[in-house]
Design a protein around this motif. Structure first.
Motif, short mmCIF file in Angstrom:
data_model
loop_
_atom_site.label_atom_id
_atom_site.label_comp_id
_atom_site.label_asym_id
_atom_site.label_seq_id
_atom_site.Cartn_x
_atom_site.Cartn_y
_atom_site.Cartn_z
N TRP A 1 6.20 -32.23 -3.42
CA TRP A 1 6.98 -31.43 -4.37
C TRP A 1 6.42 -30.02 -4.39
O TRP A 1 5.20 -29.82 -4.42
N PHE A 2 7.31 -29.06 -4.37
CA PHE A 2 6.95 -27.65 -4.46
C PHE A 2 7.62 -27.05 -5.69
O PHE A 2 8.40 -27.70 -6.39
N ASP A 3 7.30 -25.80 -5.96
CA ASP A 3 7.85 -25.10 -7.12
C ASP A 3 8.64 -23.87 -6.67
O ASP A 3 8.13 -23.05 -5.91
N CYS A 4 9.87 -23.78 -7.12
CA CYS A 4 10.69 -22.59 -6.88
C CYS A 4 11.23 -22.10 -8.22
O CYS A 4 12.07 -22.76 -8.83
N GLN A 5 10.69 -21.01 -8.70
CA GLN A 5 11.09 -20.44 -10.00
C GLN A 5 10.99 -21.48 -11.12
O GLN A 5 11.84 -21.57 -11.99
N GLY A 6 9.92 -22.29 -11.07
CA GLY A 6 9.69 -23.28 -12.10
C GLY A 6 10.47 -24.57 -11.94
O GLY A 6 10.43 -25.42 -12.83
N ILE A 7 11.15 -24.74 -10.82
CA ILE A 7 12.00 -25.92 -10.60
C ILE A 7 11.42 -26.77 -9.46
O ILE A 7 11.03 -26.24 -8.41
N ALA A 8 11.34 -28.09 -9.70
CA ALA A 8 10.83 -29.01 -8.69
C ALA A 8 11.68 -28.94 -7.43
O ALA A 8 12.92 -29.08 -7.50
N THR A 9 11.04 -28.72 -6.30
CA THR A 9 11.76 -28.49 -5.04
C THR A 9 11.23 -29.40 -3.94
O THR A 9 10.02 -29.52 -3.75
N ARG A 10 12.14 -30.01 -3.23
CA ARG A 10 11.82 -30.93 -2.13
C ARG A 10 12.34 -30.35 -0.82
O ARG A 10 13.40 -29.70 -0.80
N VAL A 11 11.64 -30.57 0.26
CA VAL A 11 12.07 -30.12 1.58
C VAL A 11 12.39 -31.35 2.43
O VAL A 11 11.60 -32.29 2.50
N THR A 12 13.57 -31.34 3.06
CA THR A 12 13.93 -32.42 3.98
C THR A 12 14.66 -31.84 5.17
O THR A 12 14.93 -30.64 5.23
N ALA B 1 13.62 -23.65 3.38
CA ALA B 1 12.25 -23.69 2.87
C ALA B 1 11.55 -22.36 3.07
O ALA B 1 10.79 -21.90 2.21
N ARG B 2 11.78 -21.73 4.22
CA ARG B 2 11.16 -20.43 4.49
C ARG B 2 11.65 -19.38 3.50
O ARG B 2 10.88 -18.54 3.03
N GLY B 3 12.93 -19.44 3.15
CA GLY B 3 13.48 -18.48 2.22
C GLY B 3 13.03 -18.70 0.79
O GLY B 3 12.54 -17.79 0.13
N LEU B 4 13.18 -19.93 0.30
CA LEU B 4 12.90 -20.21 -1.11
C LEU B 4 11.42 -20.36 -1.41
O LEU B 4 10.96 -20.03 -2.51
N LEU B 5 10.67 -20.90 -0.45
CA LEU B 5 9.26 -21.21 -0.70
C LEU B 5 8.30 -20.31 0.07
O LEU B 5 7.10 -20.32 -0.20
N GLY B 6 8.82 -19.57 1.04
CA GLY B 6 7.95 -18.73 1.85
C GLY B 6 7.11 -19.51 2.84
O GLY B 6 6.09 -19.03 3.30
N HIS B 7 7.56 -20.73 3.17
CA HIS B 7 6.80 -21.60 4.07
C HIS B 7 7.35 -21.52 5.48
O HIS B 7 8.54 -21.79 5.71
N ALA B 8 6.52 -21.19 6.45
CA ALA B 8 6.93 -21.15 7.84
C ALA B 8 6.57 -22.43 8.57
O ALA B 8 6.85 -22.58 9.76
#
Length: 265
Positions: free
Chosen positions: A212-223, A195-202
């Motif tokens: 749901w988050f967005d990574c390059q226009g793609i729906a992204t989930r963190v688990t 998540a830190r790498g793809l979304l920049g979330h610490a």
């Protein structure tokens, strides 16, 4: 130290990582390139036979793009320059046409030995989760933020550590290019490092779950990373991961049985 010519060649070679296949060149740049070409010709004292036209072409299919990226990752200069990553590259596994892409943190001991991500205990747990979803590993695409096992020195043996921020940043262009090549319908970040790498979330995984988050226009989930379940195999932990996977199944339009809906309740 690299020469200007070497740096220019390296920069041009890496353009496709960002999806760029053409480059505008002004008159001054053309003059420099022409001078380099003439200087190279002058450096040859013997006549040189004309070379056949280059047959290399820009990768077109997903398979070609991923193979090109794999070759680039093998000797990725930014990662190699750190000196903190081991030498064996572990790329990815699964279907290049997958609708679901799962991204972990970095290879561990067993992944490095087999040169395939998620083949150790955490990988076996991930396989069980996928099977519960009605999926096989061959139907999804599995990769890591960092393509090399983080080093812990000459006595590392089977010990592992998560990649540091600079190691994530060094390998990030590769995983982002993989995402652009595959264009999955959904991405799952397995753990906080992904998540830190793809979304920049610490932030913690717990605080990012259920959204749901967005990574390059793609729906992204963190688990949670599957290794979390190995350390914390409680009903609440398993329920949390499964709730995330049910949301992914729903996003992908997969059928969800009553049995699946009621797991861990």
């Amino acid at each position: 130290m690299s020469s200007l010519r070497q740096l220019a060649v390296e920069a041009l070679s890496n353009l496709p990582l960002n999806g760029q296949t053409t480059l505008a060149v002004d008159a001054e740049a053309r003059a420099i390139l022409r001078e380099w070409m003439l200087a190279a010709r002058r450096g040859n004292s013997a006549p040189v036979a004309p070379k056949a036209p280059a047959t290399e072409r820009t990768p077109q299919t997903v398979e070609e793009k991923l193979e090109w990226l794999k070759q680039k990752a093998q000797n990725w200069p930014v990662a190699k320059a750190l000196g903190s990553l081991r030498d064996t590259m572990v790329f990815a596994t699964g279907s290049p046409h997958a609708r679901l892409m799962l991204v972990g943190e970095a290879p561990g001991y067993e992944e490095e030995q087999q040169q395939e991500p998620f083949v150790g205990p955490a990988g076996r747990k991930l396989t069980q989760i996928l099977q519960a979803m009605g999926l096989q590993r061959s139907e999804v695409y599995i990769s890591n933020i960092c393509k090399f096992r983080p080093s812990m020195g000459p006595q590392q043996n089977t010990a592992n550590r998560p990649p540091a921020d600079e190691e994530i940043a060094a390998c990030l262009p590769i995983i982002l290019a993989e995402i652009r090549a595959i264009q999955p319908a959904c991405i799952v970040c397995l753990g906080g490092t992904a998540a830190r790498g793809l979304l920049g979330h610490a932030a913690s995984v717990a605080s990012q779950r259920g959204k749901w988050f967005d990574c390059q226009g793609i729906a992204t989930r963190v688990t949670y990373h599957p290794s979390y379940l190995l350390r914390n195999d409680t009903l609440s932990a398993r329920r949390s991961v499964w709730e995330d996977m049910l949301a992914v199944m729903q996003k992908l339009g997969m059928p969800i049985s009553a049995k699946q809906q009621n797991y861990f309740r």
